[in-house]
Design an enzyme around this catalytic site. Structure first.
Site, mmCIF file in Angstrom:
data_model
loop_
_atom_site.group_PDB
_atom_site.id
_atom_site.type_symbol
_atom_site.label_atom_id
_atom_site.label_comp_id
_atom_site.label_asym_id
_atom_site.label_seq_id
_atom_site.Cartn_x
_atom_site.Cartn_y
_atom_site.Cartn_z
ATOM 1 N N LYS A 81 0.931 -1.349 -0.362
ATOM 2 C CA LYS A 81 -0.100 0.139 -0.113
ATOM 3 C C LYS A 81 0.553 0.671 0.077
ATOM 4 C CE LYS A 81 -4.281 2.247 2.835
ATOM 5 N NZ LYS A 81 -5.044 1.822 3.964
ATOM 6 N N SER A 156 -9.753 2.233 3.380
ATOM 7 C CA SER A 156 -9.074 2.932 1.439
ATOM 8 C C SER A 156 -7.596 1.782 1.508
ATOM 9 C CB SER A 156 -8.103 3.663 2.608
ATOM 10 O OG SER A 156 -7.313 2.948 4.070
ATOM 11 N N SER A 180 -9.864 -0.270 6.736
ATOM 12 C CA SER A 180 -9.210 -0.503 5.447
ATOM 13 C C SER A 180 -8.287 -1.849 5.162
ATOM 14 C CB SER A 180 -8.361 1.210 5.417
ATOM 15 O OG SER A 180 -9.448 1.748 5.322
HETATM 16 N N1 GLN Z 1 -13.276 4.033 6.614
HETATM 17 C C1 GLN Z 1 -12.535 5.195 7.641
HETATM 18 C C2 GLN Z 1 -12.162 6.267 7.513
HETATM 19 O O1 GLN Z 1 -12.071 6.596 6.684
HETATM 20 C C3 GLN Z 1 -11.804 3.939 7.943
HETATM 21 C C4 GLN Z 1 -10.565 4.119 7.097
HETATM 22 C C5 GLN Z 1 -9.315 3.368 7.305
HETATM 23 O O2 GLN Z 1 -9.158 2.416 7.203
HETATM 24 N N2 GLN Z 1 -7.690 3.762 7.005
HETATM 25 O O3 GLN Z 1 -11.392 6.617 8.357
#
Ligand code: GLN
Length: 501
Positions: A81, A156, A180
């Site tokens: 990532k 994400s 994420s």
């Molecule tokens: N969807 C959550 C956010 O937008 C978590 C994202 C993540 O786990 N990086 O913050």
């Protein structure tokens, strides 16, 4: 019987092929690089691919294999990532702010995997600064779900999940602040695990919300995740929240034979929180989860009701805390030391303003503003302090549940992958998709998602398993035994993952 192509076999089979010299690491890297060339233009799963650099790593792995010094991941390709710093390679976090940033050092996870001899195929696309649930906020454009172009892969870590689902990489790293890893794994029909907070060093992982951020692993199966997770874990002095405990060999642990092969999960109690099955949960997801729970029963597990009464507070508590921490973490991007700097400005303050306004996307700016607000004098007690109290209550819920069961099971997300842009004008609607994943981060617990079905449109559904602290081996074993008798994890998004490049 037709043999599966090498881009679609478990990592353990790749290991055998490399050790028995059926294929070299260079050939394996080229196989995946060719697939990236062929399919990435349609998926946008990768931000950076550098064939020459990958092949240098593969050649080194081949030399090590020739010397009989290979470890479990030596010569195995993987994707990172783009939140992990990689020395000499762009680390953008999918933001214009870091679009020119070449890190002078490797993240701890990256250096561990390099030392293990894994071969990096490149850096994957994501939501900008890991803020999102759909991988649509990337400066480099949205990622497509390999199961249905035009749908999101989740977020994400959507690029990593899409890459593994489309077999552009056998395994990939991700991070999970509020879901994420687990949610994109669910949306892309693969397995993903986020371990206990502190198991994986955050050093060199671009910070979003430090008390919640945790690295995680993606693979087609629990077995592949086990191999990757063991290689990512381990104490690191440079992260003050890193836990000093021995690294477990999860692959060996899940391979331990069950005492009762006919009922390999006998003795395991799975708690099903009733709060995860209320309004908002899609019917098809609900039905698939019930079927999976029946399968767990057939494997010998006992399934019982548990309650996590404070679940409804998870979204507000998570978003207050995450945004507060983000507003502080992202203050380092000031246009001075590194990253994007506006070209025209009047003075220093104007340079800060313009660099940050031009360098950050809309969602990131929204979160910095909200986070600054909830931390500000006069509002701190009303929002941030309340959120911290809710966080404690949510952790208490799990503590109580784990006195009644060994694992908690439920959906990873209320719905399957939505169409690109479908949540465009309503960020709060997207935040609600994190209802089942955020409580786990607030409590610092490990969680896993594995495929358990499809909706009528052919989009994957994921079952989430949540464990007590340090129960990664138990989570992976449960998922592995489920996968030994089911084939949801063997479905592939045709034609992408079946076609040769
Ligand atoms: N969807 C959550 C956010 O937008 C978590 C994202 C993540 O786990 N990086 O913050």
């Amino acid at each position: 019987m037709t043999l599966a192509p090498l881009f679609d076999v478990p990592v353990s089979a790749l290991r055998r092929a490399l050790d028995e010299k059926e294929i070299s690491s260079v050939e394996l890297a080229n196989l995946f690089l060719d697939r990236i060339d062929a399919f990435n233009p349609g998926l946008n799963a990768f931000i950076t691919v550098d064939r020459e650099r990958t092949l240098v790593e593969a050649r080194a792995a081949d030399r090590r294999i020739a010397r009989n010094e290979a470890g479990p991941l030596t010569g195995i390709p993987l994707a990172h990532k783009d939140v992990f710093c990689t020395e000499g390679v762009l680390t953008t976090c999918a933001s214009k702010m870091l679009s020119n940033f070449v890190s002078p050092y490797d993240a701890h996870v990256v250096s561990l995997l390099k030392r293990a001899g894994a071969v990096s195929l490149g850096k994957t696309n994501m939501d900008e600064f890991a803020m999102g649930s759909s991988s649509e906020t990337s400066y480099y454009g949205p990622v497509n779900n390999p199961w249905k172009i035009g749908h999101v892969p989740g977020g994400s870590s959507g690029g990593s999940a899409a890459a593994v689902a489309a077999r552009l990489a056998p395994i990939a790293t991700g991070t999970d602040t509020g879901g994420s890893v687990r949610q994109p794994a669910a949306f892309c029909g693969i397995t993903g695990i986020k371990p206990t907070y502190g198991l994986i060093s955050r050093y060199g992982m671009v910070a979003y919300a430090s008390s919640l951020d945790q690295g995680g692993a993606f693979g087609a199966s629990a077995g592949d995740c086990a191999l990757l997770l063991s290689a990512m874990a381990g104490f690191d002095m440079r992260d003050s929240t890193s836990l000093d405990r021995p690294v477990e060999d999860y692959a060996a642990e899940i391979g331990t034979p069950a005492s009762d092969p006919a009922r390999p999960l006998a003795g395991l109690t799975i708690g099903v929180p009733r709060e995860f099955f209320s309004v908002g949960l899609g019917d098809e997801t609900h039905a698939s989860i019930e079927d999976a729970l029946a399968q767990y029963r057939a494997l010998g597990a006992s399934v019982r009701d548990v309650s996590l009464p404070n679940t409804r507070f998870a979204i507000p508590a998570f978003y207050v805390i995450a945004m507060a921490e983000a507003s502080s973490n992202l203050s380092r991007f000031d246009g001075v030391r590194y990253g994007y700097r506006a070209t025209k400005y009047a003075d220093l303050v104007d340079m800060y303003c313009k660099s940050r306004s031009e360098g950050f996307g809309a969602e990131v700016q929204r979160r910095i503003l909200t986070g600054t607000f909830v931390l500000s004098h006069g509002y701190y007690d009303a929002y941030y302090l309340q959120a911290q109290k809710l966080r404690r209550l949510i952790a208490e819920d799990f503590r109580r549940a784990f006195s009644e069961c060994d694992l908690v099971a439920g959906p990873a997300a209320p719905m399957t992958a939505w169409a690109l842009g479908a949540m465009g004008d309503d960020p709060v609607q997207m935040y609600l998709a994190d209802i089942y994943t955020t409580p786990v981060n607030l409590a610092g617990l490990p969680g896993l998602s594995h495929p358990c079905g499809f909706d009528a449109a052919g989009l994957p559904i994921g079952l989430q398993l949540i464990g007590n602290y340090f129960s990664e081996a138990r989570l992976l074993t449960a998922a592995h035994r489920f996968q030994q008798v089911t084939n949801w994890h063997l479905h592939r998004p045709a034609p992408i993952a079946r076609a040769n490049a």
